[in-house]
Structures are given as structure tokens and as C-alpha cells.
Design an enzyme around this catalytic site. Structure first.
Site, PDB file in Angstrom:
ATOM      1  N   HIS A 152      -1.644   1.336  -4.269  1.00 44.17           N
ATOM      2  CA  HIS A 152      -2.062   2.732  -4.027  1.00 44.17           C
ATOM      3  C   HIS A 152      -1.247   3.743  -4.836  1.00 44.17           C
ATOM      4  CE1 HIS A 152      -4.074   1.671   0.117  1.00 44.17           C
ATOM      5  NE2 HIS A 152      -4.782   1.285  -0.926  1.00 44.17           N
TER       6      HIS A 152
ATOM      7  N   GLN B 142       0.852  -1.198   0.000  1.00 44.15           N
ATOM      8  CA  GLN B 142       0.000   0.000   0.000  1.00 44.15           C
ATOM      9  C   GLN B 142       0.881   1.239   0.000  1.00 44.15           C
ATOM     10  OE1 GLN B 142      -3.421  -0.745   3.095  1.00 44.15           O
ATOM     11  NE2 GLN B 142      -1.654  -2.008   3.623  1.00 44.15           N
TER      12      GLN B 142
ATOM     13  N   GLU C 108       2.446  -4.283  16.978  1.00 45.87           N
ATOM     14  CA  GLU C 108       1.515  -4.759  18.006  1.00 45.87           C
ATOM     15  C   GLU C 108       0.298  -5.370  17.316  1.00 45.87           C
ATOM     16  OE1 GLU C 108       0.994  -0.997  19.844  1.00 45.87           O
ATOM     17  OE2 GLU C 108      -0.443  -0.323  18.350  1.00 45.87           O
TER      18      GLU C 108
HETATM   19  P1  OAD Z   1      -1.280   2.910   9.153  1.00 45.54           P
HETATM   20  O1  OAD Z   1      -0.615   4.160   9.608  1.00 45.54           O
HETATM   21  O2  OAD Z   1      -2.759   2.861   9.207  1.00 45.54           O
HETATM   22  O3  OAD Z   1      -0.747   1.678  10.024  1.00 45.54           O
HETATM   23  C1  OAD Z   1       0.617   1.486  10.253  1.00 45.54           C
HETATM   24  C2  OAD Z   1       0.816   0.172  10.982  1.00 45.54           C
HETATM   25  O4  OAD Z   1       2.212  -0.057  11.102  1.00 45.54           O
HETATM   26  C3  OAD Z   1       0.229   0.121  12.394  1.00 45.54           C
HETATM   27  O5  OAD Z   1      -0.515  -1.088  12.533  1.00 45.54           O
HETATM   28  C4  OAD Z   1       1.469   0.125  13.302  1.00 45.54           C
HETATM   29  O6  OAD Z   1       1.276  -0.676  14.465  1.00 45.54           O
HETATM   30  C5  OAD Z   1       2.496  -0.514  12.390  1.00 45.54           C
HETATM   31  N1  OAD Z   1       3.882  -0.105  12.687  1.00 45.54           N
HETATM   32  C6  OAD Z   1       4.366   1.112  13.012  1.00 45.54           C
HETATM   33  N2  OAD Z   1       5.683   1.097  13.154  1.00 45.54           N
HETATM   34  C7  OAD Z   1       6.084  -0.180  12.902  1.00 45.54           C
HETATM   35  C8  OAD Z   1       7.341  -0.846  12.868  1.00 45.54           C
HETATM   36  N3  OAD Z   1       8.481  -0.214  13.134  1.00 45.54           N
HETATM   37  N4  OAD Z   1       7.356  -2.168  12.565  1.00 45.54           N
HETATM   38  C9  OAD Z   1       6.209  -2.832  12.297  1.00 45.54           C
HETATM   39  N5  OAD Z   1       4.986  -2.251  12.300  1.00 45.54           N
HETATM   40  C10 OAD Z   1       4.928  -0.948  12.603  1.00 45.54           C
HETATM   41  O7  OAD Z   1      -0.712   2.591   7.682  1.00 45.54           O
HETATM   42  P2  OAD Z   1      -1.308   1.617   6.562  1.00 45.54           P
HETATM   43  O8  OAD Z   1      -2.004   0.457   7.177  1.00 45.54           O
HETATM   44  O9  OAD Z   1      -0.231   1.353   5.603  1.00 45.54           O
HETATM   45  O10 OAD Z   1      -3.651   5.136   1.726  1.00 45.54           O
HETATM   46  O11 OAD Z   1      -2.374   2.569   5.890  1.00 45.54           O
HETATM   47  C11 OAD Z   1      -3.114   2.107   4.795  1.00 45.54           C
HETATM   48  C12 OAD Z   1      -3.449   3.239   3.860  1.00 45.54           C
HETATM   49  O12 OAD Z   1      -4.053   4.308   4.607  1.00 45.54           O
HETATM   50  C13 OAD Z   1      -2.259   3.902   3.211  1.00 45.54           C
HETATM   51  O13 OAD Z   1      -1.802   3.209   2.064  1.00 45.54           O
HETATM   52  C14 OAD Z   1      -2.775   5.258   2.848  1.00 45.54           C
HETATM   53  C15 OAD Z   1      -3.523   5.576   4.128  1.00 45.54           C
HETATM   54  O14 OAD Z   1      -4.587   6.440   4.011  1.00 45.54           O
HETATM   55  C16 OAD Z   1      -3.837   6.177   0.896  1.00 45.54           C
HETATM   56  O15 OAD Z   1      -3.307   7.257   1.072  1.00 45.54           O
HETATM   57  C17 OAD Z   1      -4.729   5.857  -0.249  1.00 45.54           C
END
Ligand code: OAD
Length: 231
Positions: free
Chosen positions: A106, A88, A200
Site C-alpha cells: 500500500h 499493508q 481476536e
Molecule cells: P484494520 O484497522 O482494518 O484492522 C486492524 C486489525 O488489527 C484488527 O483485526 C484488530 O483486531 C487487530 N489488532 C488491533 N490491535 C492489535 C494488537 N495489539 N495486536 C494484534 N492485533 C491487533 O487495519 P488493516 O487490516 O491493516 O489501506 O487495514 C487494511 C487497510 O485498510 C490499510 O492498509 C489501509 C486501510 O484502509 C489503505 O489506506 C489503502
């Protein structure tokens, strides 16, 4: 060897210094996604939206892949054709770590898209609303990013891979945004095992048979080593 579909999210790039969206201090705590990540927001204020993505493009160009990106590239190279890597993320850190054929559902910060004729080209470092489309000449250049309300790219290929998968792994994604948030349930319904790797447990944890928790830069290489030790 199993066929593996991997979905990555912002968490995989967090340790490269690129912010996530929904964590504390995440991008969506500072910006209204309706203003910077929808076609309507872009129509209202294209300068603001271009500035937002210009800043993210600059951050991305200054960032380096981390151990998680490198481990995933190593896995794909070790078992050619058996890993489908879907992200994504709009950064190019998987590619810069050596991964090939990554599906950017995306879009990408490096891409420009003509809102008038759909022509695509490589984005300049700094885009602006007066950039002309090289194909049709219209002043309709936008970042080639899939915004809310738009259809993600290459969904047919992704669902085909989910149908064939023996294992689905979600890495560093909160599972808040569909359709990606539905991939684990889809893969499981097709008979695949499901695994979550994240800092987590996420709200969608129940869609996974197993989870491993900790920073991607340590959890992902450890998991890749395990998979490759069984090949
Ligand atoms: P999120 O910001 O929603 O989630 C990030 C995830 O990464 C969370 O579950 C954290 O716990 C985890 N995380 C953070 N630091 C980490 C680390 N060092 N190691 C492992 N995990 C870690 O981001 P996405 O799920 O990617 O779309 O968001 C999905 C979409 O929402 C994106 O592609 C974007 C956004 O709106 C668009 O802009 C269309």
C-alpha cells in the site's frame, strides 16, 4: 524449513502507538476514507489530504518498533530467503526493526509520487500541493500511498510467493480490504497452511487453519520462537 509468507496490518503497529483503521477509535471512525484515501478526495481537497498524511508521517517518525516487528525481523534474518514479509502498513517500523526486503503493497509515508509523471522520491516531513515534482516540475506531488480504487504494488511478486508458500500467516489485519483479504484463501488453494495472529478472531477466520489471539507484541515473538525452535 518451510517457505513462509507473512502479511501484516495495522494491528502489528498498534502497540507502537500508531492507530488502526477499523477498531474502536480507529482512523476510519474519525475520517471519511473517501475524502483522504481516494484519488477523487485528493483532487477535491489536496491540502486536507496532505495534512492528513503529514500528521501520520509525524506520528510514524515519533513511533518505535515493538516486539512484534523485532521478532519478524529476527525470523527473516534467521532463515534467509525463506520468508516473504508483505505489509499493508505505510509506516517503516518493520525496516527500523531490522527487516529487509519488505513488500509495502500500500506504499509508504516516506514516499512522494508525482501524479503527473509517476516519478517517485523521498517525501519531505511536510508535503504540500505546491511541491514541484523534481523530474517534470509539475505541481502534482502526492503521498506515495495506494488509495482505494488503485492497484496495490508488487502484486506479481506477492502472488508468486503465495504460490510457493508452505505457510501463510496474517498478523494484525482485519481482512476487510482486497486484494490482501484474499491472500489466505489463495495460499490455501495453493496447498499452504494458514495461520491468523490477531487480538481476536476476525470475520475471515474460516480461511485459516489455526489462530492465536492476543496482543501482537506477545503472540508474534512466541510464534517466532516456536518456528525457530523447529529449524
Ligand atoms: P484494520 O484497522 O482494518 O484492522 C486492524 C486489525 O488489527 C484488527 O483485526 C484488530 O483486531 C487487530 N489488532 C488491533 N490491535 C492489535 C494488537 N495489539 N495486536 C494484534 N492485533 C491487533 O487495519 P488493516 O487490516 O491493516 O489501506 O487495514 C487494511 C487497510 O485498510 C490499510 O492498509 C489501509 C486501510 O484502509 C489503505 O489506506 C489503502
Amino acid at each position: 524449513m518451510k517457505r513462509i509468507v507473512i502479511l501484516t496490518g495495522a494491528g502489528v503497529s498498534a502497540e507502537s502507538g500508531l492507530g488502526t483503521f477499523r477498531d474502536k477509535d480507529g482512523l476510519w471512525t474519525k475520517y471519511d476514507l473517501n475524502e483522504v484515501a481516494t484519488p477523487e478526495g485528493f483532487a477535491r481537497n489536496p491540502v486536507f489530504v496532505h495534512d492528513f498524511y503529514n500528521a501520520r508521517r509525524a506520528n510514524c517518525r515519533g513511533a518505535e518498533p515493538n516486539a512484534a516487528h523485532r521478532a519478524l525481523a529476527r525470523l527473516s534474518a534467521a532463515v534467509p530467503g525463506q520468508v516473504t514479509l508483505v505489509t499493508q502498513n505505510v509506516d517503516d517500523l518493520h525496516e527500523r526493526a531490522g527487516a529487509v526486503g519488505v513488500i509495502h503493497m500500500h506504499g509508504m509515508l516516506d514516499g512522494a509520487l508525482c501524479a503527473s509523471c509517476d516519478h517517485r522520491w523521498r517525501a519531505q516531513a511536510v508535503m504540500s500541493p505546491v511541491d514541484a515534482c523534481p523530474a517534470c516540475g509539475m505541481l502534482a506531488a502526492r503521498p506515495d500511498i495506494v488509495w482505494f480504487g488503485e492497484m496495490p504494488y508488487r502484486m506479481d511478486e506477492i502472488y508468486e510467493a503465495l504460490l510457493m508458500a508452505d505457510l501463510f500467516v496474517a498478523i494484525g489485519t482485519s481482512g476487510n480490504v482486497y486484494p490482501a483479504a484474499g491472500f489466505a484463501a489463495e495460499a490455501r488453494a495453493n496447498g499452504a497452511e494458514t495461520l491468523e495472529l490477531n487480538l481476536e478472531p476476525t470475520e475471515g477466520r474460516r480461511a485459516f487453519d489455526a489462530g492465536r489471539y492476543g496482543p501482537a507484541s506477545s503472540v508474534v515473538p512466541a510464534w517466532v520462537d516456536e518456528v525457530l525452535s523447529r529449524v
